[in-house]
Scaffold this active site. Structure first.
Site, mmCIF file in Angstrom:
data_model
loop_
_atom_site.group_PDB
_atom_site.id
_atom_site.type_symbol
_atom_site.label_atom_id
_atom_site.label_comp_id
_atom_site.label_asym_id
_atom_site.label_seq_id
_atom_site.Cartn_x
_atom_site.Cartn_y
_atom_site.Cartn_z
ATOM 1 N N LYS A 288 1.163 -1.589 -0.181
ATOM 2 C CA LYS A 288 -0.071 -0.093 -0.238
ATOM 3 C C LYS A 288 1.038 1.854 -0.026
ATOM 4 O O LYS A 288 1.726 0.678 0.682
ATOM 5 C CB LYS A 288 -0.894 -0.112 1.041
ATOM 6 C CG LYS A 288 -2.231 -0.863 1.088
ATOM 7 C CD LYS A 288 -2.793 -0.897 2.502
ATOM 8 C CE LYS A 288 -3.799 -1.781 2.200
ATOM 9 N NZ LYS A 288 -5.275 -1.329 1.369
ATOM 10 N N ARG A 362 -10.290 -11.174 1.175
ATOM 11 C CA ARG A 362 -11.748 -12.310 0.848
ATOM 12 C C ARG A 362 -10.698 -13.610 1.081
ATOM 13 O O ARG A 362 -11.432 -14.678 0.852
ATOM 14 C CB ARG A 362 -11.546 -12.262 -0.795
ATOM 15 C CG ARG A 362 -10.582 -11.553 -1.685
ATOM 16 C CD ARG A 362 -10.467 -11.328 -3.101
ATOM 17 N NE ARG A 362 -11.203 -9.144 -2.341
ATOM 18 C CZ ARG A 362 -11.797 -8.553 -3.446
ATOM 19 N NH1 ARG A 362 -12.216 -8.475 -4.843
ATOM 20 N NH2 ARG A 362 -11.657 -7.068 -2.799
HETATM 21 N N1 BES Z 1 -8.197 -3.698 4.165
HETATM 22 C C1 BES Z 1 -8.752 -3.061 2.618
HETATM 23 C C2 BES Z 1 -9.559 -2.217 2.319
HETATM 24 C C3 BES Z 1 -9.621 -1.443 3.643
HETATM 25 C C4 BES Z 1 -9.913 0.435 2.527
HETATM 26 C C5 BES Z 1 -9.670 -1.071 4.316
HETATM 27 C C6 BES Z 1 -9.867 1.418 3.262
HETATM 28 C C7 BES Z 1 -10.844 0.081 4.927
HETATM 29 C C8 BES Z 1 -10.433 1.151 3.988
HETATM 30 C C9 BES Z 1 -8.381 -4.253 1.489
HETATM 31 O O1 BES Z 1 -7.604 -5.213 1.375
HETATM 32 C C10 BES Z 1 -7.764 -4.041 0.762
HETATM 33 O O2 BES Z 1 -7.066 -3.737 0.637
HETATM 34 N N2 BES Z 1 -8.406 -4.055 -0.484
HETATM 35 C C11 BES Z 1 -8.283 -3.667 -1.694
HETATM 36 C C12 BES Z 1 -9.077 -4.665 -2.942
HETATM 37 C C13 BES Z 1 -8.188 -4.519 -4.256
HETATM 38 C C14 BES Z 1 -6.805 -4.431 -4.202
HETATM 39 C C15 BES Z 1 -8.819 -4.823 -5.033
HETATM 40 C C16 BES Z 1 -9.035 -1.668 -2.103
HETATM 41 O O3 BES Z 1 -10.067 -2.021 -1.407
HETATM 42 O O4 BES Z 1 -8.441 -1.632 -2.417
HETATM 43 ZN ZN ZN Z 2 -5.905 -5.445 1.907
#
Ligand code: BES
Ligand code: ZN
Ligand code: ZN
Length: 512
Positions: A288, A362
């Protein structure tokens, strides 16, 4: 926790540093407010005239009452137009009053709840209005007064002033028992919410998967809950390759927490609650960006809410069977971490091509949903901070809900509306299912570029793992953490506990 008591006494005889009265936007003030206004020589009338206070939602006015009545101060808080008042409005008003009282350095507050008065002005939609107004008042005030400050050193003489006691004042002796019952219920629910908030707020160097497992064990020991923790070896035996794949990048051992509360009849199928607990989500190898990455300590909110809900359900002794499942791991970019393109074999036997290691929630839920089937549940509800896309769609105002059982979704939505933990349904169509198919494995964990529908795609991936279990998925990424609201201080919200407890209370009434 803040002490809550109930009392029956005449309004003018009640001694307190701060007496709170709920005040609607009505043309004619009620008898109590009129008496107070007269005794204080008209400050309410003049505030209304000068439009400084009109009873609008969450408007406040603090009046000095010393000498005129036993209370030192009277705090009026607006609840809006009569007949438009909702339980959520009352909860927010109570939170607003509590915040103002605390910042005014009062140590105790009293909420005046004249028998039947608030019920009279609550929205007439009886389907929605089932619980006592006192519940909303205790919830709103106690949740507003939540603080997470265990890491702050307090300098001598700089201790901040905290409200220690809340009193519910009634003008009727016969209403007292009901008031007490409502306040006790609300306290137990609030404790569940605050437990979830504590777990969410703990930094990831404290709240590891092991810490969550230990907390679950402690809570189980205190209540009528059984707790089993699966470690890596047990997970390997079960073939939980998807969950173990995410855990590979971290030195912290993963844990699979199983909580069972059996308050219902033996032969009645349980309701399973499954909560994502990624105790820190760096994104893994699909790292991230650094901005706000600290917030990813809350990526275990689903697990925190599951543990908080089980505690509340057990302390309320609900006649229902509930299973809580919490897959817990870190998502780290270590030397052994999974890489984009890797293929994992899940407990269900299905293979997964991991195209983005940041879509890890997921992956861990996939195995947890397969494990849930062992309990033959009559419903499976998972909660997960799964997608940033849900924040794009709904902001912090509602969680997304999707699933395979419309009746279940409707019930959850109704509980969400009543408790002020709103849900908004998003579609889950065959086209979405198709977009989860991988070229070289059974599924891929993200859709091809251009598909969009991020939140739905998260749910579409989970769907085959839920199988034929009646299933609802709550994406709580937007509602778990945020800015200050009347009864949610900045940070952790514990969103989901009150909604689930309400839902389970309703279910418990149906199937004893
Ligand atoms: N934990 C994150 C989602 C999230 C984002 C929670 C902001 C709280 C605040 C999740 O694991 C994630 O990173 N999801 C990705 C999915 C994508 C790679 C398809 C996302 O939402 O960017
Ligand atoms: Zn994630
Ligand atoms: Zn995540």
């Amino acid at each position: 926790m803040i002490k809550t008591t109930v009392k029956n006494e005449k309004l003018f005889q009640h001694k307190t540093p701060c007496l709170v009265l709920f005040c609607s936007e009505s043309k004619k003030p009620g008898a109590d407010l009129k008496n107070i206004d007269e005794a204080l020589q008209g400050p309410v009338t003049s505030a209304f005239k000068e439009k400084r206070f009109e009873g609008k939602p969450n408007q406040t006015i603090l009046l000095n009452a010393r000498g005129a009545m036993k209370a030192d101060n009277v705090l009026l808080v607006g609840i809006g137009k009569p007949k438009e008042v909702t339980e959520e409005g009352l909860r927010q008003a109570a939170g607003t009053a509590a915040n103002l009282a605390e910042s005014s350095q009062f140590k105790k507050i009293t909420f005046y709840l004249p028998s039947g008065e608030i019920e009279k002005i609550l929205t007439k939609d009886k389907k929605l209005s089932s619980s006592e107004p006192a519940c909303a008042v205790v919830e709103g005030s106690c949740l507003a007064l939540y603080h997470f400050d265990q890491y702050k050193s307090v300098e001598k003489g700089e201790e901040s002033s905290r409200i220690e006691e809340i009193t519910l004042l009634s003008n009727s002796k016969s209403a007292l028992a009901k008031l007490k019952q409502a306040s006790e219920r609300a306290t137990k629910v609030t404790e569940g919410v605050c437990l979830a908030r504590d777990l969410q707020s703990q930094p990831s160097n404290t709240a590891t998967p092991t810490y969550l497992a230990d907390t679950a064990k402690k809570i189980a020991a205190k209540h009528k809950i059984t707790c089993k923790i699966l470690g890596k070896t047990e997970m390997q035996k079960l073939g939980m390759g998807s969950l173990l794949g995410v855990a590979k990048g971290s030195h912290e051992p993963p844990k699979f927490i199983i909580l069972e509360y059996k308050g219902g009849k033996k032969n009645v199928a349980p309701i399973a609650i499954v909560g994502k607990a990624v105790t820190f989500d760096t994104g893994g190898i699909s790292l991230k960006p650094p901005a706000n990455m600290d917030e990813m300590k809350m990526d275990m909110s689903g697990g925190a809410v599951t543990i908080g809900t089980l505690q509340a359900v057990a302390s309320l002794k609900l006649p229902i069977n509930v299973v809580g499942l919490v897959p817990a791991t870190e998502n780290m970019p270590g030397g052994s971490a999974i890489k984009p393109g890797d293929i994992l074999k899940s407990m269900s036997g299905k293979t997964i091509e991991v195209l983005n290691t940041d879509a890890e929630g997921r992956l861990i839920l996939a195995d947890a949903l397969s494990y849930a089937a062992r309990f033959k549940p009559r419903a499976v509800i998972d909660l997960a901070t799964l997608t940033g896309a849900v924040i794009m769609a709904l902001g912090h105002f509602a969680a997304g809900v999707l699933g395979t059982d419309e009746k279940l979704i409707e019930k959850l939505k109704a509980s969400g509306t009543l408790t002020g933990e709103r849900l908004w349904q998003l579609p889950l169509w065959d086209e979405h299912d198709k977009a989860t198919k991988s070229d070289i494995a059974d599924l891929k964990n993200i859709a091809s570029p251009g598909v969009g529908a991020g939140t739905t795609m998260g749910a579409a991936f989970l769907k085959p793992f839920a199988g034929d279990q009646p299933w609802a998925h709550l994406d709580i990424a937007g509602t778990s953490w945020g800015e200050k609201k009347p009864y949610t201080p900045k940070g952790a919200s514990g969103f989901g506990v009150r909604l689930l407890v309400h839902f389970l209370e309703k279910e418990a009434k149906k199937v004893k």
